[in-house]
Enzyme design. Structure first.
Site, PDB file in Angstrom:
ATOM      1  N   ASP A  96     -64.174 -13.955  67.693  1.00 22.50           N
ATOM      2  CA  ASP A  96     -63.937 -12.579  68.146  1.00 22.50           C
ATOM      3  C   ASP A  96     -62.614 -12.515  68.924  1.00 22.50           C
ATOM      4  OD1 ASP A  96     -64.115 -10.055  69.200  1.00 22.50           O
ATOM      5  OD2 ASP A  96     -66.099 -10.317  70.090  1.00 22.50           O
TER       6      ASP A  96
ATOM      7  N   ASP B  64     -66.240  -1.709  67.564  1.00 27.29           N
ATOM      8  CA  ASP B  64     -67.683  -1.913  67.764  1.00 27.29           C
ATOM      9  C   ASP B  64     -68.503  -0.671  67.409  1.00 27.29           C
ATOM     10  OD1 ASP B  64     -66.696  -4.230  68.791  1.00 27.29           O
ATOM     11  OD2 ASP B  64     -67.870  -4.169  70.634  1.00 27.29           O
TER      12      ASP B  64
HETATM   13  C1  GLA Z   1     -66.765  -7.615  70.948  1.00 27.41           C
HETATM   14  C2  GLA Z   1     -67.397  -7.662  69.553  1.00 27.41           C
HETATM   15  C3  GLA Z   1     -68.886  -7.401  69.659  1.00 27.41           C
HETATM   16  C4  GLA Z   1     -69.529  -8.416  70.586  1.00 27.41           C
HETATM   17  C5  GLA Z   1     -68.855  -8.353  71.949  1.00 27.41           C
HETATM   18  C6  GLA Z   1     -69.343  -9.428  72.891  1.00 27.41           C
HETATM   19  O1  GLA Z   1     -66.780  -6.330  71.508  1.00 27.41           O
HETATM   20  O2  GLA Z   1     -66.779  -6.749  68.697  1.00 27.41           O
HETATM   21  O3  GLA Z   1     -69.494  -7.463  68.369  1.00 27.41           O
HETATM   22  O4  GLA Z   1     -69.381  -9.694  70.021  1.00 27.41           O
HETATM   23  O5  GLA Z   1     -67.430  -8.510  71.811  1.00 27.41           O
HETATM   24  O6  GLA Z   1     -68.626  -9.392  74.101  1.00 27.41           O
END
Ligand code: GLA
Length: 402
Positions: free
Chosen positions: A168, A228
């Protein structure tokens, strides 16, 4: 496609470290690595159909522990989710401790005392384990990331028995320039290959730099195409219906990922959750449940495990569907299937029911054609020129036509 990322790490610019020479070395390493190993996204034959599992983030956020993960894994088996095809138990952000003096990544020992024992337990249930980390120095929640420790971390993950790494971006832009994002992902790809364990590589960088164009070339088995997701219809609709046009980049071993499921998290109606499932299946999207599997309603379980609906997502031809027709809030999407039939989704984006017609000619279907309702799991008969269904508010009708 417009990508918006409201980064919650704007205050981390003090971490902008490496001199230009570092970037040169990284590029050279990338070229040598690629020359030595012409491994594509399909190394190890993973993800031949869209990966399925559960991920801790959407429901539990940072409130995870060894006990929580064990219970969710157990519930995945007991509820029938495993039998329906859900396989990976993904521990998202919140497990991390620190890199010790030897450079070994230690979990937060109060919450995850023994990561290998946890992996062994999950494997003993016939399931696989996923773990979240970042190419940056810190995760999106400010915990330690893998920057500078890629080789050691890949080896550690392999030793624990990790089967999926969600990589990520988070603070990646504090240490890499936008054009270096590919090299940053390739670096962990090479480290994972050297670690020697088949590990599904899940890229998460919100669609930056058109990841669908290069995700497979850095070993990605799936890559997030958007920011997200949240448990609200407008957001699920915004993300899901925006995927049109990306279908040519997906196929067995490498999938577009419009983010995880929100089904059962409480912010939407069951009709709206059926819409997410219907659309994600038409999109051949990875299916990661994001709810509390120990406490879910019969309706939630039914939406997550309907075998005829899941068979659209898991169709072995692996063709991502696309929009065929749209008029205002009415949309018709189609996914070609291996046996020559087509999955067709009728979607209503309004807050009240609408009649929507799927026209056989527009769908390239022979006339007459037979129709099966996949949510109801029953044949509806033969139709001469098309099918008209009453589609509930924010709802979907999903049919298989041949
Ligand atoms: C990012 C990702 C999410 C999750 C969060 C965890 O926002 O896009 O899917 O993994 O980090 O902190």
């Amino acid at each position: 496609m417009k990508m918006i990322r409201e980064h919650h790490l704007r205050d981390l610019h003090w971490l902008r470290l490496p001199p230009a020479s570092f970037h040169g070395c990284l590029l050279l390493a990338l070229c040598i690595g690629t020359a030595l190993c012409a491994c594509g996204a399909d190394d190890h034959g993973l993800a031949l159909t869209p990966p399925m599992g559960w991920n801790s983030w959407n429901h539990f956020r940072l409130n995870i522990s060894d006990a929580v993960v064990r219970k969710q894994a157990g519930a995945m088996v007991k509820s029938g989710m495993k039998a329906a095809g859900y396989e990976y138990v993904v521990i998202d952000g919140g497990w991390e401790g620190y890199h010790d003096a030897q450079g070994l990544f230690r979990p937060n020992k109060l919450k995850f005392p023994d990561m290998k024992a946890l992996c062994d337990y999950i494997h003993s249930l016939g399931l696989k384990v996923g773990l979240h980390t970042t190419p940056g120095p810190v995760t999106c929640s400010g915990r330690e990331g893998s920057y500078g420790y890629e080789e050691e971390d890949a080896r550690t993950f392999a030793r624990w028995g990790i089967d999926l790494v969600k990589y990520d971006w988070c603070s990646g832009d504090t240490v890499y320039k936008p054009a270096e994002i590919t090299a940053a992902y390739e670096k962990m790809h090479q480290a994972l290959l050297r670690a020697g364990r088949p590990i599904l590589y899940s890229l998460c960088e919100y669609g930056l730099e058109d990841v669908w164009k290069w995700g497979a070339s850095v070993g990605g088995h799936m890559w997030r195409t958007t920011d997200d997701i949240s448990d609200e219809y407008w957001n699920v609709a915004y993300i899901g219906f925006e995927q049109n046009g990306l279908e040519k980049y997906a196929g067995p071993g490498h999938w577009n990922d419009p983010d995880m499921l929100e089904i059962g998290n409480g912010g939407m109606t069951d009709e709206e959750y059926r819409t997410q499932m219907s659309l994600w299946c038409i999109l051949a999207a990875p299916l990661f449940a994001g709810n509390d599997l120990e406490n879910m309603s019969g309706a939630t379980l039914g939406i997550l495990t309907n075998p005829e609906v899941l068979s659209i997502d898991q169709d072995p031809a692996g063709i991502q569907g696309h929009r065929v027709w749209q008029e205002g809030p009415r949309e018709v999407w189609m996914k070609p299937l291996k046996d020559g039939s087509k999955a067709v989704g009728l979607f209503n984006r309004l807050e009240y029911p609408l009649m929507i017609t799927a026209n056989w000619r527009e769908l390239g279907l022979p006339a007459p054609a037979t129709v099966r309702d996949l949510w109801a799991r029953k044949g509806l008969g033969t139709f001469a020129t098309g099918f008209t269904g009453s589609v509930p508010a924010h709802g979907a009708v999903l049919i298989r036509v041949k």
